[in-house]
Motif scaffolding. Sequence first.
Motif, PDB file in Angstrom:
ATOM      1  N   PHE A 190       0.872  -1.293   0.007  1.00  0.00           N
ATOM      2  CA  PHE A 190       0.010   0.110   0.051  1.00  0.00           C
ATOM      3  C   PHE A 190       0.861   1.261   0.152  1.00  0.00           C
ATOM      4  CE2 PHE A 190      -2.489  -3.160   2.453  1.00  0.00           C
ATOM      5  CZ  PHE A 190      -3.427  -3.205   1.368  1.00  0.00           C
ATOM      6  N   ILE A 191       2.141   1.002   0.294  1.00  0.00           N
ATOM      7  CA  ILE A 191       3.169   2.241   0.400  1.00  0.00           C
ATOM      8  C   ILE A 191       3.730   2.745  -0.839  1.00  0.00           C
ATOM      9  CG2 ILE A 191       4.997   3.293   1.679  1.00  0.00           C
ATOM     10  CD1 ILE A 191       2.499   2.583   3.467  1.00  0.00           C
ATOM     11  N   SER A 192       4.074   1.908  -1.635  1.00  0.00           N
ATOM     12  CA  SER A 192       4.773   2.043  -2.767  1.00  0.00           C
ATOM     13  C   SER A 192       4.188   3.199  -3.410  1.00  0.00           C
ATOM     14  CB  SER A 192       5.102   0.790  -3.752  1.00  0.00           C
ATOM     15  OG  SER A 192       3.698   0.230  -4.025  1.00  0.00           O
ATOM     16  N   ASP A 193       2.832   3.154  -3.800  1.00  0.00           N
ATOM     17  CA  ASP A 193       2.176   4.251  -4.901  1.00  0.00           C
ATOM     18  C   ASP A 193       1.216   5.123  -3.892  1.00  0.00           C
ATOM     19  OD1 ASP A 193       3.239   3.265  -7.006  1.00  0.00           O
ATOM     20  OD2 ASP A 193       1.733   1.722  -7.104  1.00  0.00           O
ATOM     21  N   VAL A 194       1.569   5.078  -2.600  1.00  0.00           N
ATOM     22  CA  VAL A 194       0.976   5.801  -1.519  1.00  0.00           C
ATOM     23  C   VAL A 194       0.604   7.409  -2.037  1.00  0.00           C
ATOM     24  CG1 VAL A 194       2.371   6.818   0.282  1.00  0.00           C
ATOM     25  CG2 VAL A 194      -0.238   5.966   0.824  1.00  0.00           C
TER      26      VAL A 194
ATOM     27  N   ASN B  58      -6.459   4.978  -4.186  1.00  0.00           N
ATOM     28  CA  ASN B  58      -6.979   3.948  -3.601  1.00  0.00           C
ATOM     29  C   ASN B  58      -5.932   3.609  -2.468  1.00  0.00           C
ATOM     30  OD1 ASN B  58      -9.498   3.638  -5.087  1.00  0.00           O
ATOM     31  ND2 ASN B  58      -8.323   2.285  -6.598  1.00  0.00           N
ATOM     32  N   ASP B  59      -4.745   3.400  -2.749  1.00  0.00           N
ATOM     33  CA  ASP B  59      -3.594   3.052  -1.850  1.00  0.00           C
ATOM     34  C   ASP B  59      -3.471   4.128  -0.676  1.00  0.00           C
ATOM     35  OD1 ASP B  59      -2.762   0.842  -2.898  1.00  0.00           O
ATOM     36  OD2 ASP B  59      -1.396   1.616  -4.031  1.00  0.00           O
ATOM     37  N   ALA B  60      -3.808   5.335  -1.165  1.00  0.00           N
ATOM     38  CA  ALA B  60      -3.877   6.457  -0.114  1.00  0.00           C
ATOM     39  C   ALA B  60      -4.902   6.444   0.903  1.00  0.00           C
ATOM     40  CB  ALA B  60      -3.840   7.916  -1.049  1.00  0.00           C
ATOM     41  N   ALA B  61      -6.090   5.904   0.099  1.00  0.00           N
ATOM     42  CA  ALA B  61      -7.405   5.923   1.020  1.00  0.00           C
ATOM     43  C   ALA B  61      -7.092   4.796   2.021  1.00  0.00           C
ATOM     44  CB  ALA B  61      -8.531   5.683   0.286  1.00  0.00           C
ATOM     45  N   ILE B  62      -6.466   3.772   1.527  1.00  0.00           N
ATOM     46  CA  ILE B  62      -6.331   2.461   2.467  1.00  0.00           C
ATOM     47  C   ILE B  62      -5.212   2.753   3.596  1.00  0.00           C
ATOM     48  CG2 ILE B  62      -5.373   0.049   2.487  1.00  0.00           C
ATOM     49  CD1 ILE B  62      -6.607  -0.243  -0.297  1.00  0.00           C
ATOM     50  N   ALA B  63      -4.288   3.471   3.164  1.00  0.00           N
ATOM     51  CA  ALA B  63      -2.918   3.803   4.182  1.00  0.00           C
ATOM     52  C   ALA B  63      -3.515   4.585   5.161  1.00  0.00           C
ATOM     53  CB  ALA B  63      -1.983   4.493   3.614  1.00  0.00           C
ATOM     54  N   LYS B  64      -4.327   5.827   4.733  1.00  0.00           N
ATOM     55  CA  LYS B  64      -5.126   6.898   5.450  1.00  0.00           C
ATOM     56  C   LYS B  64      -6.022   5.941   6.518  1.00  0.00           C
ATOM     57  CE  LYS B  64      -5.856  10.326   3.126  1.00  0.00           C
ATOM     58  NZ  LYS B  64      -6.875  11.214   2.296  1.00  0.00           N
TER      59      LYS B  64
ATOM     60  N   TRP C 171       4.147  12.161   2.745  1.00  0.00           N
ATOM     61  CA  TRP C 171       2.793  11.891   2.548  1.00  0.00           C
ATOM     62  C   TRP C 171       2.373  11.304   4.168  1.00  0.00           C
ATOM     63  CZ3 TRP C 171      -0.525   8.080   3.487  1.00  0.00           C
ATOM     64  CH2 TRP C 171      -1.817   8.100   3.085  1.00  0.00           C
ATOM     65  N   LEU C 172       3.260  10.272   4.566  1.00  0.00           N
ATOM     66  CA  LEU C 172       3.014   9.446   5.682  1.00  0.00           C
ATOM     67  C   LEU C 172       3.244  10.655   6.952  1.00  0.00           C
ATOM     68  CD1 LEU C 172       5.021   6.318   4.862  1.00  0.00           C
ATOM     69  CD2 LEU C 172       2.588   6.441   5.248  1.00  0.00           C
ATOM     70  N   ARG C 173       4.224  11.386   6.880  1.00  0.00           N
ATOM     71  CA  ARG C 173       4.222  12.257   7.838  1.00  0.00           C
ATOM     72  C   ARG C 173       3.151  13.228   8.069  1.00  0.00           C
ATOM     73  NH1 ARG C 173       9.088  14.280   6.254  1.00  0.00           N
ATOM     74  NH2 ARG C 173      10.192  12.492   7.392  1.00  0.00           N
ATOM     75  N   ASP C 174       2.714  13.800   6.843  1.00  0.00           N
ATOM     76  CA  ASP C 174       1.492  14.744   6.778  1.00  0.00           C
ATOM     77  C   ASP C 174       0.310  14.042   7.226  1.00  0.00           C
ATOM     78  OD1 ASP C 174       0.426  17.160   5.743  1.00  0.00           O
ATOM     79  OD2 ASP C 174      -0.632  15.756   4.231  1.00  0.00           O
ATOM     80  N   LYS C 175       0.209  12.550   7.226  1.00  0.00           N
ATOM     81  CA  LYS C 175      -1.015  11.965   7.626  1.00  0.00           C
ATOM     82  C   LYS C 175      -0.863  11.532   9.059  1.00  0.00           C
ATOM     83  CE  LYS C 175      -2.981  12.683   3.656  1.00  0.00           C
ATOM     84  NZ  LYS C 175      -2.021  13.402   2.948  1.00  0.00           N
ATOM     85  N   GLY C 176      -0.072  11.694   9.610  1.00  0.00           N
ATOM     86  CA  GLY C 176       0.223  11.435  11.130  1.00  0.00           C
ATOM     87  C   GLY C 176       0.724  10.296  11.233  1.00  0.00           C
ATOM     88  N   CYS C 177       1.180   9.277  10.134  1.00  0.00           N
ATOM     89  CA  CYS C 177       1.842   8.034  10.476  1.00  0.00           C
ATOM     90  C   CYS C 177       2.934   8.144  11.438  1.00  0.00           C
ATOM     91  CB  CYS C 177       2.266   7.356   9.446  1.00  0.00           C
ATOM     92  SG  CYS C 177       2.882   5.796   9.317  1.00  0.00           S
TER      93      CYS C 177
END
Length: 292
Positions: free
Chosen positions: A206-210, A215-221, A247-253
């Motif tokens: 899910f991360i490679s094209d996040v 779709n990957d973004a929605a799943i990861a989020k 992207w991940l930092r921005d979404k709070g991962c």
Amino acid sequence: KAKETHRNKIEFYVEGMSAALGSFVLLENDLRAAIEHDQLKLLYQPQFDLQTNSLVGMEALVRWQHPDRGMIAPENFIPLAEETGLIVELGDWVLRAACRQQKRWLEAGNYCQSVSVNLSPRQFRGDAFVQRLADILIEVELPARYLELEITESSVMEHAAESIHMMNELNGMGVSLAIDDFGTGYSSLSYLKRFPIQKLKIDRSFISDVATDQNDAAIAKSIINLAHNMALNVVAEGVENELQAEWLRDKGCDMAQGYLYSRPLSAQGVDEYLMAGEFFSQENLGALGSTA
Ligand code: C2E
Ligand code: MG
Ligand code: MG
Ligand code: MG
């Protein structure tokens, strides 16, 4: 006898070899010998806090250094180990080696909060597992809070009641638990909330094209939010570039692990990497500096 051996073989290709040239067969006896004769080796991949860039953990990843065939990746012998039951012995070897290394790192300056070890379903399900792990921790003199165990979603869902019981025992000892490859197995959210876990690891598929695939973004989020709503930490696996990290930092991962930071390294490689690194906090640098 020959028949039995035949049943327990797995064909595979060494990484990078052409299929036509590289086909061969691995036998159960080879693997047993590997465990006994020190042909297994652990590599460690660092995990970082995405907000502070400090080192928060190391994942232990096993390799088989075959005398003739070179370095063999886990997906090429873990299935054989599971099928033959050798996974119990192999798993104990991995646990002991990882705990011993973590103990060394702690004595050298406490720069790594936890070492994570992958567990196979069969190894985890064995009755005596909790006791054997307790014995290893005592033998190595490692407090349980410095160990994390990674279990895949499917392996705990499959025998949920039994798994929950064992996970509670592990938690009771002070060992933390992570669900590995989250999102790829089949999950029941009603079970998930009953698992005494501390962490979800978002599968790298899910991360490679996040950063580019909606779709990957929605799943990861969703996984990040799910984890946080359940008061769990969340780690992204397979982070290979800055775009994904941003992207991940921005979404709070909370945390990230992947080639962007480091490939899996030998224990010595980890020391060298950390000595040269820009990724850790002053606090950690101080602790590490004092060991030099
Ligand atoms: P895993 O636990 O999900 O481990 C992560 C895998 O992703 C590792 O592969 C790691 O090298 C790889 N990886 C890390 N960062 C990146 C990246 O940025 N890009 C890409 N493309 N890959 C990345 P590895 O070491 O080949 O291990 C594969 C799997 O074998 C592990 O998946 C784990 O399920 C299993 N495994 C490894 N060591 C053990 C062990 O000691 N016991 C058991 N039971 N299974 C193990
Ligand atoms: Mg691999
Ligand atoms: Mg893992
Ligand atoms: Mg994984």
